[in-house]
Enzyme design. Sequence first.
Site, PDB file in Angstrom:
ATOM      1  N   ASP A 162       0.845  -1.204   0.000  1.00 32.71           N
ATOM      2  CA  ASP A 162       0.000   0.000   0.000  1.00 32.71           C
ATOM      3  C   ASP A 162       0.878   1.252   0.000  1.00 32.71           C
ATOM      4  O   ASP A 162       0.595   2.231  -0.694  1.00 32.71           O
ATOM      5  CB  ASP A 162      -0.909  -0.022   1.230  1.00 32.71           C
ATOM      6  CG  ASP A 162      -1.601  -1.368   1.362  1.00 32.71           C
ATOM      7  OD1 ASP A 162      -2.326  -1.729   0.430  1.00 32.71           O
ATOM      8  OD2 ASP A 162      -1.365  -2.070   2.362  1.00 32.71           O
ATOM      9  N   HIS A 190      -4.682  -3.416   5.989  1.00 30.60           N
ATOM     10  CA  HIS A 190      -4.449  -3.672   4.556  1.00 30.60           C
ATOM     11  C   HIS A 190      -5.800  -4.050   3.941  1.00 30.60           C
ATOM     12  O   HIS A 190      -6.127  -5.224   3.771  1.00 30.60           O
ATOM     13  CB  HIS A 190      -3.417  -4.790   4.381  1.00 30.60           C
ATOM     14  CG  HIS A 190      -3.263  -5.219   2.949  1.00 30.60           C
ATOM     15  ND1 HIS A 190      -2.844  -4.379   1.947  1.00 30.60           N
ATOM     16  CD2 HIS A 190      -3.495  -6.406   2.332  1.00 30.60           C
ATOM     17  CE1 HIS A 190      -2.818  -5.022   0.797  1.00 30.60           C
ATOM     18  NE2 HIS A 190      -3.219  -6.258   1.005  1.00 30.60           N
TER      19      HIS A 190
HETATM   20  P1  NAD Z   1      -1.371 -18.743  -4.377  1.00 32.98           P
HETATM   21  O1  NAD Z   1      -2.667 -19.464  -4.252  1.00 32.98           O
HETATM   22  O2  NAD Z   1      -0.724 -18.618  -5.705  1.00 32.98           O
HETATM   23  O3  NAD Z   1      -0.298 -19.431  -3.422  1.00 32.98           O
HETATM   24  C1  NAD Z   1      -0.567 -19.726  -2.118  1.00 32.98           C
HETATM   25  C2  NAD Z   1       0.212 -20.970  -1.792  1.00 32.98           C
HETATM   26  O4  NAD Z   1       0.076 -21.199  -0.406  1.00 32.98           O
HETATM   27  C3  NAD Z   1      -0.296 -22.211  -2.504  1.00 32.98           C
HETATM   28  O5  NAD Z   1       0.770 -22.851  -3.172  1.00 32.98           O
HETATM   29  C4  NAD Z   1      -0.851 -23.072  -1.382  1.00 32.98           C
HETATM   30  O6  NAD Z   1      -0.675 -24.470  -1.610  1.00 32.98           O
HETATM   31  C5  NAD Z   1      -0.039 -22.570  -0.199  1.00 32.98           C
HETATM   32  N1  NAD Z   1      -0.654 -22.794   1.106  1.00 32.98           N
HETATM   33  C6  NAD Z   1      -1.958 -22.744   1.437  1.00 32.98           C
HETATM   34  N2  NAD Z   1      -2.118 -23.034   2.733  1.00 32.98           N
HETATM   35  C7  NAD Z   1      -0.887 -23.254   3.227  1.00 32.98           C
HETATM   36  C8  NAD Z   1      -0.403 -23.607   4.509  1.00 32.98           C
HETATM   37  N3  NAD Z   1      -1.230 -23.815   5.532  1.00 32.98           N
HETATM   38  N4  NAD Z   1       0.927 -23.757   4.675  1.00 32.98           N
HETATM   39  C9  NAD Z   1       1.768 -23.578   3.642  1.00 32.98           C
HETATM   40  N5  NAD Z   1       1.367 -23.263   2.407  1.00 32.98           N
HETATM   41  C10 NAD Z   1       0.058 -23.090   2.202  1.00 32.98           C
HETATM   42  O7  NAD Z   1      -1.577 -17.323  -3.671  1.00 32.98           O
HETATM   43  P2  NAD Z   1      -0.633 -16.042  -3.763  1.00 32.98           P
HETATM   44  O8  NAD Z   1      -1.075 -15.230  -4.900  1.00 32.98           O
HETATM   45  O9  NAD Z   1       0.777 -16.448  -3.652  1.00 32.98           O
HETATM   46  O10 NAD Z   1      -1.120 -15.252  -2.455  1.00 32.98           O
HETATM   47  C11 NAD Z   1      -0.847 -15.735  -1.160  1.00 32.98           C
HETATM   48  C12 NAD Z   1      -1.530 -14.854  -0.118  1.00 32.98           C
HETATM   49  O11 NAD Z   1      -0.981 -13.547  -0.136  1.00 32.98           O
HETATM   50  C13 NAD Z   1      -3.031 -14.680  -0.326  1.00 32.98           C
HETATM   51  O12 NAD Z   1      -3.661 -14.705   0.944  1.00 32.98           O
HETATM   52  C14 NAD Z   1      -3.138 -13.283  -0.913  1.00 32.98           C
HETATM   53  O13 NAD Z   1      -4.397 -12.698  -0.682  1.00 32.98           O
HETATM   54  C15 NAD Z   1      -2.054 -12.602  -0.111  1.00 32.98           C
HETATM   55  N6  NAD Z   1      -1.566 -11.307  -0.629  1.00 32.98           N
HETATM   56  C16 NAD Z   1      -1.295 -10.341   0.289  1.00 32.98           C
HETATM   57  C17 NAD Z   1      -0.800  -9.106  -0.121  1.00 32.98           C
HETATM   58  C18 NAD Z   1      -0.511  -8.012   0.895  1.00 32.98           C
HETATM   59  O14 NAD Z   1      -0.221  -6.873   0.472  1.00 32.98           O
HETATM   60  N7  NAD Z   1      -0.550  -8.251   2.188  1.00 32.98           N
HETATM   61  C19 NAD Z   1      -0.592  -8.867  -1.476  1.00 32.98           C
HETATM   62  C20 NAD Z   1      -0.875  -9.892  -2.392  1.00 32.98           C
HETATM   63  C21 NAD Z   1      -1.381 -11.115  -1.951  1.00 32.98           C
HETATM   64  C1  LMR Z   2      -3.362  -6.803  -2.859  1.00 30.11           C
HETATM   65  O1  LMR Z   2      -3.537  -5.773  -2.202  1.00 30.11           O
HETATM   66  O2  LMR Z   2      -3.036  -6.789  -4.065  1.00 30.11           O
HETATM   67  C2  LMR Z   2      -3.499  -8.139  -2.163  1.00 30.11           C
HETATM   68  O3  LMR Z   2      -3.877  -7.968  -0.837  1.00 30.11           O
HETATM   69  C3  LMR Z   2      -4.394  -9.071  -2.879  1.00 30.11           C
HETATM   70  C4  LMR Z   2      -5.845  -8.667  -2.702  1.00 30.11           C
HETATM   71  O4  LMR Z   2      -6.659  -9.542  -2.379  1.00 30.11           O
HETATM   72  O5  LMR Z   2      -6.144  -7.502  -2.902  1.00 30.11           O
END
Ligand code: NAD
Ligand code: LMR
Length: 328
Positions: A162, A190
């Site tokens: 952000d 967030h």
């Molecule tokens: P993705 O689905 O591509 O990958 C997630 C991975 O986590 C998968 O491979 C899955 O098998 C694994 N997983 C699920 N549960 C698990 C556990 N208990 N232990 C270990 N591994 C586990 O998703 P992504 O795009 O990589 O996103 C991951 C997370 O990050 C999501 O919750 C997404 O919303 C979040 N995210 C947060 C931000 C932020 O700014 N905070 C930004 C983008 C994404």
């Molecule tokens: C983002 O801000 O891009 C991540 O938190 C993914 C989402 O769900 O928005």
Amino acid sequence: MSKKPVRVAVTGAAGQIGYALLFRITSGEMLGKDQPVILQLLEIPDEKAQKALKGVMMELEDCAFPLLAGMEAHGDANTAFKDTDYALLVGARPRGPGMERKDLLAANAQIFTAQGKALNAVASRNVRVLVVGNPANTNAYIAMKSAPDLSRKNFTAMLRLDHNRALSQIAAKTGKPVSSIEKLAVWGNHSPTMYADYRFATIEGQPVKPLINDEEWNKNVFLPTVGKRGAAIIEARGLSSAASAANAAIDHMRDWALGTKGKWVTMGVPSNGEYGIPKDVMFGYPVTTENGEYKIVEGLEIDAFSQERINLTLKELQEEQDGVKHLL
Ligand code: NAD
Ligand code: LMR
């Protein structure tokens, strides 16, 4: 190379953020070009996920990174977090179109209870934890509450994406380079309630606010653009942000470990009551870091509009906390 390797655990290591993150950690972008790392990678025990993880590890091997001092695949947090110095908790279900991040609470809360307990049991006593998996603030709160033997201040949530999004919007509006903008803050959750605040920001030492001088832009363009950027990316890509999220995770950990030299960055950290936020709420604050410790920037004036925005994002975080009370 004389430095002793540090252990870096990454969960969700075969996911899309994991794929954008691991190669940068291992090339030294997170902890420095002189810091060897041992990767402790966690995926769900499922055969397909473990196989995909092996594939990522083959690619890491094929990079012949001089800093890669070891690499392990795990299907259990209790082994993945053993003695780990840094833990990037990425693994969780991402949201899809039409969902809010808090809709993930039920699906993801149990993961962070279990992982908090595992960190408590086996991680280094100085482990630095960054929660990326959404809803990131509340998941970090859950992990912290599940790890009573570790210091609260070692648990953080990612608001750096952000912060970086806000920097880019301000750079585009003012026509100035991103690198010239300082003293930006993002308060709270967030989520779309976050409050990106450029009232104190400067560009080349000059205040940004009079340079922009457009309250309508602040309220009707800037805040909604930054707040809803995650959804806009899901809408455009069909998947949630990954490379920019990994980049923000690298920025967050690098600045925490190596220091900001007086510059402000945004981290989600447990409140000690700063700015009237109740203790333990995992809140986005402007911080500076030095010697591996962050310090919340205190004494900033909060005007009526800002207070209103802070109250709104706090209310949402408290509702999320209430929703997971039964798990703690
Ligand atoms: P993705 O689905 O591509 O990958 C997630 C991975 O986590 C998968 O491979 C899955 O098998 C694994 N997983 C699920 N549960 C698990 C556990 N208990 N232990 C270990 N591994 C586990 O998703 P992504 O795009 O990589 O996103 C991951 C997370 O990050 C999501 O919750 C997404 O919303 C979040 N995210 C947060 C931000 C932020 O700014 N905070 C930004 C983008 C994404
Ligand atoms: C983002 O801000 O891009 C991540 O938190 C993914 C989402 O769900 O928005």
